[in-house]
Scaffold this motif. Sequence first.
Motif, PDB file in Angstrom:
ATOM      1  N   SER A  86      -1.051  -0.857  27.632  1.00 31.89           N
ATOM      2  CA  SER A  86      -0.761  -1.584  28.869  1.00 31.89           C
ATOM      3  C   SER A  86      -1.971  -1.483  29.786  1.00 31.89           C
ATOM      4  CB  SER A  86       0.481  -0.998  29.554  1.00 31.89           C
ATOM      5  OG  SER A  86       0.774  -1.717  30.737  1.00 31.89           O
ATOM      6  N   ILE A  87      -2.595  -2.629  30.041  1.00 32.02           N
ATOM      7  CA  ILE A  87      -3.753  -2.701  30.932  1.00 32.02           C
ATOM      8  C   ILE A  87      -3.315  -3.349  32.233  1.00 32.02           C
ATOM      9  CG2 ILE A  87      -6.017  -3.765  31.281  1.00 32.02           C
ATOM     10  CD1 ILE A  87      -6.442  -3.614  28.274  1.00 32.02           C
ATOM     11  N   ASN A  88      -3.650  -2.711  33.348  1.00 28.61           N
ATOM     12  CA  ASN A  88      -3.249  -3.241  34.652  1.00 28.61           C
ATOM     13  C   ASN A  88      -4.340  -2.942  35.686  1.00 28.61           C
ATOM     14  OD1 ASN A  88      -1.827  -4.367  36.744  1.00 28.61           O
ATOM     15  ND2 ASN A  88      -0.404  -2.665  36.979  1.00 28.61           N
ATOM     16  N   ASN A  89      -5.089  -3.978  36.046  1.00 24.81           N
ATOM     17  CA  ASN A  89      -6.134  -3.919  37.088  1.00 24.81           C
ATOM     18  C   ASN A  89      -7.388  -3.158  36.686  1.00 24.81           C
ATOM     19  OD1 ASN A  89      -4.618  -5.405  38.956  1.00 24.81           O
ATOM     20  ND2 ASN A  89      -3.506  -3.559  39.593  1.00 24.81           N
ATOM     21  N   ARG A  90      -7.404  -2.495  35.556  1.00 25.15           N
ATOM     22  CA  ARG A  90      -8.584  -1.749  35.127  1.00 25.15           C
ATOM     23  C   ARG A  90      -8.831  -2.014  33.648  1.00 25.15           C
ATOM     24  NH1 ARG A  90      -9.678   3.070  38.156  1.00 25.15           N
ATOM     25  NH2 ARG A  90      -9.801   4.356  36.273  1.00 25.15           N
ATOM     26  N   SER A  91     -10.093  -2.021  33.258  1.00 21.96           N
ATOM     27  CA  SER A  91     -10.428  -2.118  31.838  1.00 21.96           C
ATOM     28  C   SER A  91     -10.222  -0.752  31.204  1.00 21.96           C
ATOM     29  CB  SER A  91     -11.871  -2.593  31.674  1.00 21.96           C
ATOM     30  OG  SER A  91     -11.999  -3.935  32.103  1.00 21.96           O
ATOM     31  N   ILE A  92     -10.450  -0.649  29.894  1.00 17.93           N
ATOM     32  CA  ILE A  92     -10.209   0.640  29.234  1.00 17.93           C
ATOM     33  C   ILE A  92     -11.404   1.052  28.374  1.00 17.93           C
ATOM     34  CG2 ILE A  92      -7.732   0.219  29.202  1.00 17.93           C
ATOM     35  CD1 ILE A  92      -7.952  -0.046  26.160  1.00 17.93           C
TER      36      ILE A  92
END
Length: 550
Positions: free
Chosen positions: A355-361
């Motif tokens: 789950s990605i939300n507002n930030r890259s990983i």
Amino acid sequence: MEYLIIGSIILILIFLVSHQLSKQKRKRRIEEIRSSWGRPKSESFHFVSIRKYADSVNAQFHRLTDQTLEDIDFNQLFVFIDRTTSRVGQQFLYKKLIEPTNSTKDSSEELTNAFIKNADLRETMQLELYKLNENDAYYISTLLQDRFLIEEPTWLKLLTLDIAIVVSLLALAVKFPVLLVFLIFTTTLNMFVHYWNKSNMFQFTRSIPQLNLLIQVASELLKKGDLLHDVSVKESISKLRSFQRKASLIKFDVQRDFQDELSQIGNYFLDIVKAFFLIEIIVFFKVMKELRDKQSSIITLFNYVGTIDTAIAVASLRAGKLKTCQPAFVPAKKELVVKNIYHPLIENCVKNNLSINNRSILITGSNMSGKSTFLRTLMINSILAQTIYTCFADEYISPLVKQFSSIRIDDNLFEGKSYYFQEVNVMASLLAEIKSPHQNLFVLDEVFKGTNTIERIASAKAILSYLNSNNNIVIVSTHDIELAGMLTSEYDLYHFTETIENNKLHFDHTIKSGQVRTRNAIKILELSNYPIDIINEARQISATLTTAKQ
């Protein structure tokens, strides 16, 4: 009277035998269609031919780069996805898969659902599409490239005068036989021009007969119900009628091996007549003009047949053993949610959630732990979501993006480019996309692993911050744990890891949140029975370097 009765009986017998053979052929084809449902093809794939249509028509929104196609092993993926019946459908599907769309809805979803629910309709469509299953059908797309259409020579208009002279000499020779001498000269010239043009015609012995077949198949498909009705297709067929009339005057199929002697004699006589009056060469260049002027109509028919065949292929894919879902699209923002996502080409592939939300990983982890496979899994499913609206997952939620990757880069020794220089070129192409207004998905495996540690980490940090601007989603794996500390304000950290049991490495290939705390490079050397002196020295140096960094 007896001969008439015998002849009638023979004709009836021929009809009955022909009808029975046709029924058996249809039955065998239906059995093939049913046995292949939900399964990949077992035939060979000629990718040079398959991509002809993609090379002929420009992309509307986005076309995957060669680097991305290489990164995701696209050819192997296509072999698995392709369940089309016709060569036209196969070429259309290939183009569709390398050109993700920016539409949130699949215009052919209604067709796909209809084919899933109605097997009789689907099989009727496939029987019709099977007519375009010959390899020659690959060449229809060459008619969409002007460089393949022969230009009319400047001297062609003089042939009108030539024909007028021939007709005049024929008429006058009745009264003035001496004019036959001049007729021999013009006839010889016409024969030369006629047979010179045969080489031009030979280039179209595959494509033009198949285009005629495409028109016929499209006409038949239109009759199969309201769901398949398309006004633009009907209009395109009408526009191509003049092409068909002209093309019928030319024998593009030069194969005469299976004709009887009488038929061959008739063909030779007809050919002489055409040569005498230059019929074939004049009509040929009119056909070339028709093709050049009617390319949009050809594309309409190609897309129509290709769309139907692709809808059947997607229905077959969804009917297979592997779990699939349809994607959900959200407005442009840094968001990506996947549940139980997996790689379709890996048997018993481990499923993962993210789950990605507002930030890259940023993903760290041990060698062989699954980082690269996970990156390919995400990229493949993102592409399939925006092409055939089918993902290998329980749930897939994402904005519409353009996909770019740098996972597998090789030395190009033939061109004299080093690994690092190749990386620089690929990365430069990705950085250029930042200026575009669209949202991007960047999937990267190790940034600048072809250069020294200090400069690699420094360059990677700067590049990853730059790529992460706006709403772009960046998913990157790295062995450089130092990057994690530098990017904590922009990237969420994830990792893959392993356990050691009975002196063996065990990988669960499951992504976990947070930063990796273990390393396995030296342990792998030990498990591979490297000399103990090497192992001890390596561990001592590793401990010293780790202490120095702290």
